[in-house]
Design a protein around this motif. Structure first.
Motif, PDB file in Angstrom:
ATOM      1  N   ASN A   1       0.810  -1.221   0.000  1.00  0.00           N
ATOM      2  CA  ASN A   1       0.000   0.000   0.000  1.00  0.00           C
ATOM      3  C   ASN A   1       0.844   1.273   0.000  1.00  0.00           C
ATOM      4  O   ASN A   1       0.309   2.381   0.070  1.00  0.00           O
ATOM      5  CB  ASN A   1      -0.945   0.007   1.216  1.00  0.00           C
ATOM      6  N   GLY A   2       2.172   1.127  -0.069  1.00  0.00           N
ATOM      7  CA  GLY A   2       3.047   2.287  -0.132  1.00  0.00           C
ATOM      8  C   GLY A   2       3.557   2.772   1.210  1.00  0.00           C
ATOM      9  O   GLY A   2       4.423   3.660   1.250  1.00  0.00           O
ATOM     10  N   SER A   3       3.078   2.208   2.307  1.00  0.00           N
ATOM     11  CA  SER A   3       3.570   2.618   3.622  1.00  0.00           C
ATOM     12  C   SER A   3       4.943   1.995   3.880  1.00  0.00           C
ATOM     13  O   SER A   3       5.278   0.948   3.321  1.00  0.00           O
ATOM     14  CB  SER A   3       2.594   2.185   4.720  1.00  0.00           C
ATOM     15  N   VAL A   4       5.740   2.644   4.708  1.00  0.00           N
ATOM     16  CA  VAL A   4       7.101   2.210   4.989  1.00  0.00           C
ATOM     17  C   VAL A   4       7.260   1.954   6.482  1.00  0.00           C
ATOM     18  O   VAL A   4       6.898   2.807   7.305  1.00  0.00           O
ATOM     19  CB  VAL A   4       8.136   3.254   4.531  1.00  0.00           C
ATOM     20  N   GLN A   5       7.767   0.780   6.822  1.00  0.00           N
ATOM     21  CA  GLN A   5       7.995   0.404   8.212  1.00  0.00           C
ATOM     22  C   GLN A   5       9.499   0.345   8.489  1.00  0.00           C
ATOM     23  O   GLN A   5      10.188  -0.530   7.986  1.00  0.00           O
ATOM     24  CB  GLN A   5       7.368  -0.971   8.503  1.00  0.00           C
ATOM     25  N   PRO A   6      10.017   1.282   9.312  1.00  0.00           N
ATOM     26  CA  PRO A   6      11.444   1.235   9.650  1.00  0.00           C
ATOM     27  C   PRO A   6      11.675   0.497  10.964  1.00  0.00           C
ATOM     28  O   PRO A   6      10.865   0.589  11.894  1.00  0.00           O
ATOM     29  CB  PRO A   6      11.802   2.714   9.793  1.00  0.00           C
ATOM     30  N   TYR A   7      12.787  -0.247  11.040  1.00  0.00           N
ATOM     31  CA  TYR A   7      13.146  -0.914  12.287  1.00  0.00           C
ATOM     32  C   TYR A   7      14.591  -1.369  12.207  1.00  0.00           C
ATOM     33  O   TYR A   7      15.243  -1.262  11.157  1.00  0.00           O
ATOM     34  CB  TYR A   7      12.211  -2.096  12.575  1.00  0.00           C
ATOM     35  N   THR A   8      15.108  -1.876  13.301  1.00  0.00           N
ATOM     36  CA  THR A   8      16.482  -2.385  13.337  1.00  0.00           C
ATOM     37  C   THR A   8      16.460  -3.907  13.412  1.00  0.00           C
ATOM     38  O   THR A   8      15.517  -4.504  13.934  1.00  0.00           O
ATOM     39  CB  THR A   8      17.259  -1.823  14.541  1.00  0.00           C
ATOM     40  N   SER A   9      17.514  -4.535  12.889  1.00  0.00           N
ATOM     41  CA  SER A   9      17.594  -5.998  12.895  1.00  0.00           C
ATOM     42  C   SER A   9      19.052  -6.424  12.957  1.00  0.00           C
ATOM     43  O   SER A   9      19.862  -5.994  12.124  1.00  0.00           O
ATOM     44  CB  SER A   9      16.926  -6.576  11.647  1.00  0.00           C
ATOM     45  N   ALA A  10      19.373  -7.263  13.931  1.00  0.00           N
ATOM     46  CA  ALA A  10      20.716  -7.828  14.047  1.00  0.00           C
ATOM     47  C   ALA A  10      20.752  -9.147  13.286  1.00  0.00           C
ATOM     48  O   ALA A  10      19.980 -10.061  13.585  1.00  0.00           O
ATOM     49  CB  ALA A  10      21.086  -8.051  15.508  1.00  0.00           C
ATOM     50  N   VAL A  11      21.631  -9.242  12.298  1.00  0.00           N
ATOM     51  CA  VAL A  11      21.692 -10.420  11.435  1.00  0.00           C
ATOM     52  C   VAL A  11      22.638 -11.441  12.060  1.00  0.00           C
ATOM     53  O   VAL A  11      23.836 -11.190  12.176  1.00  0.00           O
ATOM     54  CB  VAL A  11      22.172 -10.045  10.028  1.00  0.00           C
ATOM     55  N   SER A  12      22.089 -12.599  12.426  1.00  0.00           N
ATOM     56  CA  SER A  12      22.901 -13.621  13.092  1.00  0.00           C
ATOM     57  C   SER A  12      23.277 -14.791  12.190  1.00  0.00           C
ATOM     58  O   SER A  12      24.104 -15.611  12.562  1.00  0.00           O
ATOM     59  CB  SER A  12      22.157 -14.162  14.319  1.00  0.00           C
ATOM     60  N   GLY A  13      22.668 -14.887  10.994  1.00  0.00           N
ATOM     61  CA  GLY A  13      22.969 -16.005  10.106  1.00  0.00           C
ATOM     62  C   GLY A  13      22.459 -15.746   8.712  1.00  0.00           C
ATOM     63  O   GLY A  13      21.745 -14.770   8.463  1.00  0.00           O
TER      64      GLY A  13
END
Length: 393
Positions: A98-110
């Protein structure tokens, strides 16, 4: 004259550099933010803008990824203790349909990460994102870890499936979306391919299987088909054929094993057709090994059925092997010269096979004619190609 040309060359290079810098700096943010430093990253149409604050060791940055449609995600990350994907501390923007943007943080473990929201190893007091005319911009404030200013960086884009990030492609741009950034000097550098040792293992897997199923197997079949027509090649052709095919099978099993390991280390990344063909090739190759052990004697009444079985599985293995090599090249997406080189090898083998095929039939027809002249009833002896041809290995 030489000095003039040198001066003109320097002016041209300077204009290119200035033009590039202006392209990066000329972008107008919706919040009218101004960033002291801006770099255009080498791949994926991405740009990084930032202000570094030495007083408190923080960075206000904007990561900009152009040409993004809805139902995609973009991410930019620092890898504090390593390089590549594993260990990356990512800022993610999820662009919904729908064009909305969700920002967040993510620690990549694999490698099998689904970019689930999580805290990072350093503080991110501010994060937000927007999409404007196909440009996704992630704004954030980072508290740089351990007072450092130079880090490895990673950036990516991938699809959104059922509202969640899906695995990004593994094209050359995606594999090369890694480098370094120094927030004080403003310098960035290119790094190795994303995945490091994983990419090395993919390349190893590709080379092993291309050599075994894609080159050695066809060569072994050519030996069996064309050398045995020559009387002087008996029984040497059989042992050469077995040696080549056994080598191909051994190398192919090693490549198949690396593929299984890659699959277990790359959870969430699946190439179903390539995998299924690989499993079929291993099964067919193993059947051919058993065929050697169960080979009836030439005068056995079941030998004809064994010949049909052995030839059918053999040609199917060659066809599937070549097909899977091309599918693997599409997955790895190496420089075009590697695919061209393999095509060149196949063309060379095909040309040799065509010449040998014509020469073989010439010898066979000549031998038949000679034997018919020797046998009043038209039969031809046991040394002819027809009888030898049925004694496949």
């Amino acid at each position: 004259m030489g000095k003039i040309l040198h001066l003109l060359f320097c002016i041209l290079i300077s204009n290119i550099i200035i033009s590039s810098a202006q392209d990066c700096r000329s972008y107008t943010f919706t919040n009218n933010a101004i960033y002291a430093t801006c770099v255009s990253l080498p791949v994926q149409n991405s740009h990084l803008h930032w202000n570094y604050h030495s007083t408190n060791g923080t960075v206000d940055l904007a990561y900009r990824h152009t040409g993004v449609s809805t139902s995609n995600w973009v991410a930019w990350a620092l890898n504090v203790n390593g390089n590549g994907m594993v260990g990356a501390q990512a800022l993610v923007a999820l662009v919904h349909s729908n064009g909305s943007v969700q920002p967040y943080t993510s620690a990549v473990s694999g490698y099998g990460t689904a970019l689930q929201p999580s805290s990072l190893s350093f503080d991110v007091p501010v994060i937000r994102a927007e999409i404007v005319n196909g440009d996704v911009v992630i704004y954030a404030t980072l508290v740089l870890p351990s007072g450092g200013t130079s880090f490895n960086q990673v950036w990516q884009m991938g699809p959104v499936s059922n509202g969640a990030p899906g695995a990004h492609p593994l094209g050359s741009e995606n594999r090369n979306s890694v480098g370094t950034v120094d927030f004080v000097s403003g310098q960035t550098g290119a790094g190795g391919g994303v995945g490091g040792s994983l990419l090395h293992r993919r390349n190893t897997h590709g080379v092993l299987n291309a050599v075994s199923w894609g080159i050695l197997m066809p060569m072994g079949a050519m030996v069996a088909r064309y050398l045995r027509v020559f009387k002087v090649a008996h029984p040497a052709w059989f042992y050469i054929h077995v040696a080549i095919q056994a080598t191909a099978y051994g190398v192919g099993v090693a490549g198949w094993g690396t593929g299984l390991k890659l699959g277990s280390d790359s959870e969430g990344i699946k190439y179903t057709t390539h995998r299924n063909i690989g499993i079929t090739l291993f099964a067919f190759g193993t059947l051919q090994v058993f065929a050697l052990l169960l080979r009836p004697k030439p005068d056995n009444k079941y030998r004809i059925y064994w010949n049909i079985y052995h030839a059918s599985i053999g040609y199917a293995t060659i066809s599937l092997g070549i097909t899977n090599v091309f599918k693997g090249l599409d997955i790895l997406d190496p420089e075009k010269k590697w695919k061209h080189a393999y095509i060149g090898v196949l063309i060379s083998l095909a040309a040799i096979a065509a010449l040998l095929e014509a020469f073989t039939w010439f010898i066979v027809l000549k031998r038949k004619k000679e034997e018919k002249q020797q046998e009043p009833n038209g039969a031809y002896g046991s040394n002819g190609y027809g009888n030898g041809h049925s004694q496949a290995a």
